[in-house]
Scaffold this motif. Structure first.
Motif, PDB file in Angstrom:
ATOM      1  N   VAL A 188       0.820  -1.216   0.000  1.00  0.00           N
ATOM      2  CA  VAL A 188       0.000   0.000   0.000  1.00  0.00           C
ATOM      3  C   VAL A 188       0.857   1.272   0.000  1.00  0.00           C
ATOM      4  O   VAL A 188       0.551   2.235  -0.701  1.00  0.00           O
ATOM      5  N   VAL A 189       1.961   1.271   0.763  1.00  0.00           N
ATOM      6  CA  VAL A 189       2.951   2.361   0.591  1.00  0.00           C
ATOM      7  C   VAL A 189       4.112   1.690  -0.134  1.00  0.00           C
ATOM      8  O   VAL A 189       5.160   1.408   0.439  1.00  0.00           O
ATOM      9  N   GLY A 190       3.899   1.407  -1.402  1.00  0.00           N
ATOM     10  CA  GLY A 190       4.779   0.497  -2.147  1.00  0.00           C
ATOM     11  C   GLY A 190       5.810   1.170  -3.030  1.00  0.00           C
ATOM     12  O   GLY A 190       6.574   0.484  -3.719  1.00  0.00           O
ATOM     13  N   LEU A 191       5.829   2.509  -3.067  1.00  0.00           N
ATOM     14  CA  LEU A 191       6.818   3.256  -3.859  1.00  0.00           C
ATOM     15  C   LEU A 191       6.812   2.831  -5.327  1.00  0.00           C
ATOM     16  O   LEU A 191       7.821   2.948  -6.020  1.00  0.00           O
ATOM     17  N   GLY A 192       5.703   2.301  -5.779  1.00  0.00           N
ATOM     18  CA  GLY A 192       5.581   1.898  -7.182  1.00  0.00           C
ATOM     19  C   GLY A 192       6.378   0.661  -7.537  1.00  0.00           C
ATOM     20  O   GLY A 192       6.615   0.388  -8.716  1.00  0.00           O
ATOM     21  N   ASN A 360       2.263   0.381   8.021  1.00  0.00           N
ATOM     22  CA  ASN A 360       2.727   0.119   6.652  1.00  0.00           C
ATOM     23  C   ASN A 360       4.252   0.204   6.596  1.00  0.00           C
ATOM     24  O   ASN A 360       4.833   1.208   6.996  1.00  0.00           O
ATOM     25  N   TRP A 361       4.858  -0.873   6.107  1.00  0.00           N
ATOM     26  CA  TRP A 361       6.296  -1.091   6.304  1.00  0.00           C
ATOM     27  C   TRP A 361       7.189   0.078   5.907  1.00  0.00           C
ATOM     28  O   TRP A 361       8.147   0.387   6.594  1.00  0.00           O
ATOM     29  N   MET A 362       6.919   0.685   4.751  1.00  0.00           N
ATOM     30  CA  MET A 362       7.792   1.771   4.289  1.00  0.00           C
ATOM     31  C   MET A 362       7.170   3.144   4.527  1.00  0.00           C
ATOM     32  O   MET A 362       7.672   4.155   4.018  1.00  0.00           O
ATOM     33  N   SER A 363       6.099   3.175   5.293  1.00  0.00           N
ATOM     34  CA  SER A 363       5.557   4.484   5.678  1.00  0.00           C
ATOM     35  C   SER A 363       6.564   5.165   6.599  1.00  0.00           C
ATOM     36  O   SER A 363       7.044   4.553   7.558  1.00  0.00           O
ATOM     37  N   PRO A 364       6.857   6.434   6.344  1.00  0.00           N
ATOM     38  CA  PRO A 364       7.770   7.136   7.266  1.00  0.00           C
ATOM     39  C   PRO A 364       7.201   7.228   8.685  1.00  0.00           C
ATOM     40  O   PRO A 364       7.924   7.599   9.603  1.00  0.00           O
ATOM     41  N   PRO A 420      12.518  -0.848  10.071  1.00  0.00           N
ATOM     42  CA  PRO A 420      12.696  -2.213  10.580  1.00  0.00           C
ATOM     43  C   PRO A 420      12.253  -3.294   9.583  1.00  0.00           C
ATOM     44  O   PRO A 420      12.820  -4.376   9.561  1.00  0.00           O
ATOM     45  N   ARG A 421      11.247  -3.005   8.742  1.00  0.00           N
ATOM     46  CA  ARG A 421      10.777  -4.028   7.801  1.00  0.00           C
ATOM     47  C   ARG A 421      11.420  -3.872   6.420  1.00  0.00           C
ATOM     48  O   ARG A 421      10.953  -4.486   5.452  1.00  0.00           O
ATOM     49  N   TYR A 422      12.480  -3.074   6.332  1.00  0.00           N
ATOM     50  CA  TYR A 422      13.126  -2.869   5.032  1.00  0.00           C
ATOM     51  C   TYR A 422      13.536  -4.184   4.339  1.00  0.00           C
ATOM     52  O   TYR A 422      13.224  -4.400   3.161  1.00  0.00           O
ATOM     53  N   PRO A 423      14.216  -5.126   5.045  1.00  0.00           N
ATOM     54  CA  PRO A 423      14.617  -6.354   4.346  1.00  0.00           C
ATOM     55  C   PRO A 423      13.415  -7.143   3.821  1.00  0.00           C
ATOM     56  O   PRO A 423      13.482  -7.719   2.726  1.00  0.00           O
ATOM     57  N   ASP A 424      12.326  -7.135   4.576  1.00  0.00           N
ATOM     58  CA  ASP A 424      11.123  -7.853   4.124  1.00  0.00           C
ATOM     59  C   ASP A 424      10.518  -7.177   2.900  1.00  0.00           C
ATOM     60  O   ASP A 424      10.021  -7.834   1.983  1.00  0.00           O
TER      61      ASP A 424
END
Ligand SMILES: Cc1cc2nc3c(=O)[nH]c(=O)nc-3n(C[C@H](O)[C@H](O)[C@H](O)COP(=O)(O)OP(=O)(O)OC[C@H]3O[C@@H](n4cnc5c(N)ncnc54)[C@H](O)[C@@H]3O)c2cc1C
Length: 449
Positions: A188-192, A360-364, A420-424
């Motif tokens: 959902v916050v997928g950066l395309g 959301n993993w990559m949400s700031p 924290p979820r960057y590798p995933d």
């Protein structure tokens, strides 16, 4: 089941002059001449082709047949996040209101629709969104993809009301993901990075009215002492500052009329009530801004600072924005205030907002109630890019996360450590897109690098 379906004509979309570059293009196989620039004109997309599919089936065919590609929303990012070495797939024609489900309290829209294109219609049906960004001119999927936000201590960013999405995967298949799906908080916050989102279903609530009151010249000492009380004095509160004179130039307090409202008086922590509508950049006309002076109005005409159909912000500009944990808000603001002599010459205006934590993993704002410190810069690319590392160094002790859609220079390794979820996220993006169709220099540097 009480359920309404209604389609929106495209006429509202033609009202916005910023769509002019697309208007010659109906759908595949027609392509629009490039180069095309982003909204601010500071970045020229390198993609060789721009396609504008008008149906999900068109998107599927395109995605399957094309090599490197990237979704393009309303072009409001300031960097190359939406670019591709080969093809951009514009969502401008995926612009319909698809379904209002009154029982579930959801609205499903085409991914490319702009908030300002459906907000009035939604309000007429008796419903609202929880929040909006400073402008309604941006596409829903494009805003969610970068974690775009408004302000509000209790309010998550614009991706938080997303209940489900329809995604065309890099293989051209349709995948529906809802909040229960384990991949949802990545996509959902997928950066395309995962494919082309074609539909978005949003949580809605009963409509509400908002009043907006502006106060001028808030002493920095008062902000430092009462930060939480000031930012919590409304449903959504924004501060604007040029960093000079130990003062915050304007405080915009947006309060819901369906909740208890105190009289804020004329003296608000030492700031004085404005006597007329103001633009955050005080020299600019307030005609572009939503109504202030405590006049109640519908949510979509008060929560954004800028009106649909008018130019938002300053126009010829650059933007950067930094998120720090809200507990460090005052320290971070005071640290930047010390840099005012370097910042001010390149600045149009700064804005300070709050956003609630999300999952959301990559949400700031991932698992972190946040404060954002935003800079609307003069369009002086070289000077601004020289300043960013200095600002980022000041904010590094607070684990600063930059806005994905604005200018930043944080070292990718440092960036990754702050998620924290960057590798995933990387592992999942590679699983969805093994051939790297959605990779571009931005993702290669900041995510895959
Ligand atoms: C004047 C101005 C004011 C702004 N105010 C705010 C603000 O208040 N708050 C804030 O947080 N930001 C703000 N921004 C930044 C901006 O709104 C965001 O960066 C947002 O992402 C832009 O959305 P867009 O549709 O233009 O996306 P684009 O720039 O077109 O694309 C952004 C990203 O989304 C991806 N994307 C777009 N559509 C899809 C899709 N259908 N499927 C998959 N991926 C997709 C793209 O590939 C790209 O990676 C502002 C920008 C401007 C110019």
């Amino acid at each position: 089941m009480k359920r309404k379906k209604f389609l929106q004509t495209s006429s509202v979309l033609l009202a916005g002059g910023m769509l002019a570059p697309y208007m010659a293009c109906k759908s595949e196989p027609e392509t629009v001449p490039v180069p095309l620039k982003n909204w601010a004109g500071n970045y020229t997309y390198q993609a060789k082709n721009l396609r504008s599919p008008s149906s999900v089936q068109d998107v599927q065919t395109m995605v399957k047949n094309l090599g490197r590609q990237k979704a393009l929303g309303s072009r409001h990012c300031f960097n190359d996040i939406a670019d591709s070495p080969e093809n951009q797939i514009s969502t401008v024609l995926l612009n319909q209101i698809l379904d209002l489900n009154e029982e579930q309290k959801t609205l499903t829209v085409g991914a490319g629709i702009r908030y300002g294109d459906f907000a009035m219609e939604l309000d007429k049906k008796g419903y609202a969104l929880h929040n909006l960004a400073s402008l309604p001119h941006i596409s829903v999927a494009g805003a969610c993809a970068t974690g775009t936000h408004g302000s509000g201590m209790q309010l998550g960013n614009l991706a938080t009301p997303v209940r489900s999405i329809e995604l065309v995967t890099p293989q051209g298949d349709i995948l529906n993901l809802d909040r229960q799906h384990p991949d949802f908080p990545a996509v959902v916050v997928g950066l395309g990075a995962f494919g082309i989102i074609t539909k978005v279903t949003l949580d809605i609530e009963d409509t509400y009215q908002v009043r907006q009151d502006v106060f001028q010249e808030l002493p920095l000492t008062a902000l430092a002492e009462h930060f939480d009380a000031i930012m919590g004095s409304g449903y959504s509160v924004s501060l604007f500052t040029n960093w000079l004179d130990q003062k915050v130039s304007q405080v915009w307090v947006k309060r819901r009329m369906d909740r208890p409202i105190d009289d804020l008086g004329h003296d608000f922590y030492g700031a004085i009530a404005a006597t007329r509508n103001l633009h955050p950049i005080v020299e600019m006309t307030a005609e572009n801004c939503t109504e202030q002076m405590g006049v109640p109005g519908p949510w979509y005409l008060r929560l954004p600072h800028f009106k649909m159909g008018f130019m938002p912000s300053g126009g010829e500009e650059l933007q950067s924005e930094y998120y720090v944990p809200r507990v460090h808000a005052v320290d971070a603001i005071l640290a930047l205030e010390k840099m005012k002599d370097q910042i001010y010459p390149e600045l149009l205006i700064s804005e300070i907002r709050t956003i609630a934590a999300d999952e959301n993993w990559m949400s700031p704002c991932y698992q972190q109630d946040s404060v954002t410190i935003h800079f609307t810069w003069k369009q002086h690319d070289k000077e601004v890019r020289a300043l960013l590392p200095m600002i980022e160094a000041e904010l590094a002790p607070y684990g600063v996360r930059p806005h994905w859609g604005k200018l930043f220079s944080v070292n990718p390794e440092d960036l990754h450590k702050r998620y924290p979820r960057y590798p995933d996220f990387v592992a999942l993006a590679k699983k969805y897109d093994p051939e790297g169709k959605y990779r571009n220099p931005y993702l290669d540097l900041n995510i895959y690098g």
